[in-house]
Structures are given as structure tokens and as C-alpha cells.
Design a protein around this motif. Structure first.
Motif: not given
Lengths: 80, 480
Positions: A35, A38-40, A42-43, A46-47
Motif C-alpha cells: 500500500e 506509490d510513485s513518490l 518509489h523515488i 531508489i535513492v
């Protein structure tokens, strides 16, 4: 580094960034299964992964992942 | 040919009968879909058929080539996919923005003191180009991202690009969701088809009983704003988002309904946008197929690129994304400003970490929205209405003049007919959204009864026939 080791390290990062200790990752896990992913976030994930493994992904690599397994493969390739 | 015209009704009946005669014969159904889609497009503008045909053929082969590169060389695949996306976008840039660029450069040079004698020429924009171009771009990028394989069946691919319910104004279906439907037996279960009829009728209702009627008032005020003051301009500004919603969601629901009658699932476009608690949530509920497209192909790549900049990177990605949303609507600074305005409204949400946070409405006693939530909804609505004032204006100076006119006094009340009809119809629309948002057991148009016994549906059709406007009016989003 073995893929299983990468998976457990990535799982820790997910738990830390998404603030959910119950997260269990598998190769087939996608954003639909968690849940908080989300797109934010996700970044942010990655960082955090790049920082932890001291690697850098290209945009094309990030955008081509379909699930956690492909992300782990990518990390493994970078570490080899 | 508008969805709410007699001509379309006849066109659709012919399509429906021929299409369903060939049930379970997917390839023949795709041919029928393609022929009727080109017929639909050709009736609207015969001259533009070569544009969509050439773009479809070109993208079909580009897709095959990208897939070839993806299997051999990632870097080449990325470069070729970017080249293909630009190639797909070129006609859109030419038809929609060429004169705008020339005019803007001419104005810039003359402002700098250079004498410019650049002249522009009339360019007719093919209908629906903004929508089918985005389908094509999505196709080449998804193949490069390995999210789908290139389509071998040309007829299925061409039918996806030109799919007549969505070609003029969306929703923008994604190839990886839509194309697989064209390869299998179409859904024909009773509830799927009857839901299609209901969605079509509901869209027809919001279009002709609300949007068209409300449009008469809104147009009368905005087109002659010099004659009015704060009262009429204020009311028109507050009504315009509702008019847009009734018009565009009306079109989308009709398209989704027609899609269902062809046994196909079309993408969702609206999810009760005026229940949004902030602007970020509003964009997750409004024109969902466009914002989803831009999130995947503009926002995400930018956000990834700027990921080491923290919140500044996120702000940049959001603002660029929303300015792109603005300019997608047309070559006018008013649209750019509309996007920028929304982009700036995101900044406090980003800085407070609320941008992607799911909001929850508190229902007092199980059926009443809490005052705090109502206040947030109201504030969001006011911000959206203010941005749309610029969107609606012909130029930036006209927008500012309209606002300035509000400070000349209250002024007179604009008098156009049909107010009672649109206000009553609007109450029905808001009641439906309220019931759906609250997930109540009762919902308008969600009965299990057969169509001919569904009293709510029958009453709605009778209401439309009696109270629709006299003329068939174009949908607002056709111009984009």
C-alpha cells in the motif's frame, strides 16, 4: 553478493523507507502489493538503494522494472 | 457526429448489429471496428484520414523495430524509442503549436526591438489528434520499457488507435490494457452490457441537461464580461467547473458506455473530483487517463532525473508536468498559466509531505460529511474554479480584465433561460456522486432490474427527452 542477500538488504530498505516492518519482498512483488509503495515513495526507495549499495541506475533501467525481481537482477548486475 | 445526435444513433445501431453478428470471431470484429472507426472519423473530417492512417502505419513498424532493438541492445532501443516518440509527436506539434511558436518568437523579437515580418498561415488541426497521438506515444514507450510486446496484428493495432468512441476526446486507453481485449472474445454478459447502456444514458443526461444548459449562462457572462459585475461573473466562475465536469465526464461516460456495448472496457476518466480534499487529490480524480499518461511519461522520468535534489526535484517535476498538462489543451498562454497555477498549489503539499497522502472523508452519523472535510472540499473547489477562469479566457489580458470587472460593483444578474432545469439536474448529479462517494447501499442507476423495468433509468430518459436543449452542442473537449 548473492541475490538472496541483496533481497534481504532491499527488504530492510523497504521496511525503513516505507515505515512498515511487516513488508516481505519476493521476486514477483509489485507496487500493487504494498500500500505505501506509490510513485513518490518509489523515488525515495531508489535513492536509498543507490546510497546503500553505492550504485547509480539509469532512468531507462528504473523505468523498465516490472517487479522486485527485475530490480534485484539490476542491482546484482551493477555489483558484479 | 455528436454522440447525442440522431445520426450517431443510426450509425451506432448499424455498427452494433453487424459487430455482434460476428460474435466470437475476433478478427472480423476488429475489421468492423476499424472500418466503422474510420467511417466515424471520415464523416467528421475526411481530409484528415491520411494523417491518422500514415501515423498508424508508421508507428506499427516503429514498434516492431523497437522490440527488435530491445532484444539486442538496450542503449540503441532507448535512443530509437525516443526518436520514435518524437516522430509520433511531430504532427501534433505542427498542427497544434506551429503558429503559437512563430507568434511567440515574433513577439519576443519585436519586444527586443527587432523588426519581424514573420507571417503565420491557417493550419487546420485534425480532430482528436491530441488523443490518438498519446495512444501512439504510449505504445512505443511501453514496448521500450518491456511492459508489452509489439503488436503483430495490424488491424487490431489500427482499431486500437482509431477506436471511434474515444478518438475525439478520449479517454486515452493504454495499449497494454486495451490491445489484449481485441485479441479475445468480447464480453457480452448481461450486466456488462446493461451497465454500458446506463453509463451512456447518464453521460447523455449530464451533457444535455446540465452542461449545455449551464453553458448558456456561463457563455453569456464570459463572452460579454464587460456588461456584468461581481455577481454574475462570480456565479459563472463557480459554475464553470461544474459545466466542464458535466460535459467532459458526460462525454467520457458515453464513450465508456459505447465501449461496453462493443464488449470492451474503456479507461476510467473521472472519480467524483469535487470531493477532493486538496489539489493533488483533485488531479487523481479529474481526467484520470490524461494525468495517468503524463505521470508515467513526463512526471516519473523527470522525478527520477531530479531524484538527488530532494523536494526541489519533486517540485520541478510536478510544475513541469502540470504546465505540460496546461499546454496539452492548446497553444495559448492561458493554458500554460492554468498549469503553472496548479503546479504552484502543489508546493505546500510537497513541503508538508501531503502530496500523495490518501485523504479520508469523515462521515458524521454515517451519512453527513464533516464540516472540516466540507471546508477542504470547498477551498479546493475555489482554487480549481480560479484556475479554470484563466483556462476559459481567450487571452491572459481577457482573464485579468474579467477579474478586474468584478471590482466595478455587484452589477446585474445575467438572465438566460433553463436555469431551473440545470439546477435541478445538477442536484441529481451531486446526489449521485454523494451516494457513490459514501458507498451507500442505494445508488442512482445501480439497480439489478432488467433495463425495461428499471424505473430510475426510464425516468431519466423521459427527463432528458423533455428537458434537453433544442440544439445538439459540441463537447468542450473536442476542441483539444
Amino acid at each position: 553478493m548473492e541475490k538472496s542477500e541483496i533481497l534481504s538488504q532491499v527488504t530492510e530498505i523497504f521496511r525503513d523507507v516505507l515505515d512498515n516492518e511487516e513488508i516481505v519482498l519476493a521476486d514477483t512483488t509489485t507496487a500493487n502489493d504494498i500500500e505505501e509503495w506509490d510513485s513518490l515513495s518509489h523515488i525515495q526507495l531508489i535513492v536509498a538503494i543507490e546510497k546503500d549499495f553505492k550504485i547509480k541506475f539509469t532512468s531507462a533501467e528504473i523505468l523498465s522494472w516490472k517487479n522486485v525481481g527485475e530490480m534485484i537482477d539490476n542491482i546484482s548486475k551493477k555489483l558484479a | 457526429m455528436e454522440f447525442n445526435s440522431i445520426n450517431f444513433f443510426l450509425f451506432f445501431v448499424a455498427f452494433f448489429v453487424i459487430y455482434h453478428i460476428f460474435y466470437k470471431r475476433c478478427k472480423i470484429q476488429n475489421w468492423i471496428l476499424l472500418i466503422f472507426s474510420y467511417l466515424f472519423y471520415g464523416i467528421a473530417d475526411l481530409k484528415m484520414i491520411p494523417v491518422i492512417a500514415v501515423m498508424t502505419i508508421m508507428t506499427y513498424f516503429l514498434g516492431l523495430k523497437i522490440e527488435d532493438f530491445v532484444q539486442k541492445d538496450d542503449k540503441k532501443a532507448n535512443r530509437f524509442a525516443m526518436f520514435s516518440a518524437v516522430l509520433c509527436l511531430l504532427p501534433l506539434l505542427y498542427f497544434k503549436y506551429f503558429n503559437f511558436f512563430i507568434d511567440s518568437f515574433a513577439q519576443l523579437f519585436s519586444a527586443l526591438g527587432f523588426n519581424t515580418e514573420i507571417s503565420t498561415f491557417q493550419i487546420l488541426m485534425p480532430l482528436g489528434i491530441s488523443f490518438f497521438t498519446f495512444r501512439l506515444v504510449s505504445y512505443v514507450l511501453e514496448i521500450n520499457r518491456r511492459k508489452m510486446s509489439a503488436e503483430r496484428d495490424f488491424v487490431a493495432f489500427a482499431a486500437y488507435v482509431a477506436f471511434f468512441p474515444c478518438i475525439m476526446a478520449g479517454p486515452i486507453d493504454r495499449p497494454n490494457k486495451f490491445l489484449p481485449q481485441l485479441k479475445t472474445v468480447r464480453k457480452t454478459d448481461y450486466s456488462f452490457l446493461t451497465e454500458g447502456v446506463k453509463m451512456f444514458v447518464w453521460g447523455w443526461f449530464t451533457k444535455v441537461c446540465i452542461a449545455d444548459r449551464m453553458g448558456e449562462y456561463v457563455d453569456a457572462v464570459f463572452n460579454n464580461y464587460q456588461d456584468y459585475g461581481a455577481l454574475s461573473i462570480g456565479i459563472a466562475t463557480l459554475l464553470y467547473p461544474l459545466q466542464m465536469y458535466a460535459d467532459f465526464s458526460g462525454y467520457s461516460n458515453m464513450a465508456i458506455g459505447i465501449g461496453r456495448l462493443a464488449g470492451l472496457e474503456v479507461a476510467e476518466n473521472f472519480r467524483r473530483p469535487f470531493f477532493a480534499q486538496n489539489v493533488a487529490e483533485y488531479w487523481r480524480r479529474w481526467h484520470i487517463s490524461l494525468t495517468g499518461w503524463l505521470t508515467d511519461y513526463v512526471f516519473m522520468p523527470l522525478n527520477i532525473k531530479f531524484r538527488d535534489l530532494g523536494n526541489l526535484g519533486l517540485i520541478l517535476a510536478v510544475v513541469i508536468n502540470l504546465v505540460t498538462v496546461g499546454f496539452w489543451h492548446g497553444a495559448n498562454w492561458t493554458f500554460g498559466f492554468f498549469g503553472l497555477f496548479h503546479g504552484l498549489l502543489f508546493i505546500p503539499l510537497i513541503l508538508s509531505g501531503k502530496m500523495n497522502k490518501k485523504t479520508k472523508i469523515t462521515w458524521l452519523g454515517g451519512w453527513l460529511i464533516s464540516p472540516k472535510n466540507l471546508l477542504k472540499m470547498g477551498l479546493t473547489y475555489l482554487l480549481v474554479a480560479t484556475a479554470l477562469l484563466f483556462f476559459r479566457s481567450e487571452s491572459m489580458s481577457a482573464a485579468f480584465s474579467t477579474i478586474a470587472q468584478c471590482f466595478t460593483g455587484l452589477g446585474s444578474m445575467c438572465n438566460v433561460g433553463g436555469k431551473k432545469i440545470f439546477l435541478f439536474s445538477l442536484m441529481i448529479l451531486l446526489a449521485k456522486d454523494y451516494l457513490d462517494e459514501g458507498k451507500f447501499k442505494f445508488s442512482i442507476l445501480k439497480t439489478e432490474k432488467p433495463l425495461w423495468l428499471d424505473l430510475q433509468l426510464i425516468a431519466l430518459i423521459i427527463f432528458i427527452v423533455i428537458f434537453r436543449g433544442d440544439a445538439v452542442k459540441e463537447f468542450i473537449y473536442m476542441q483539444f
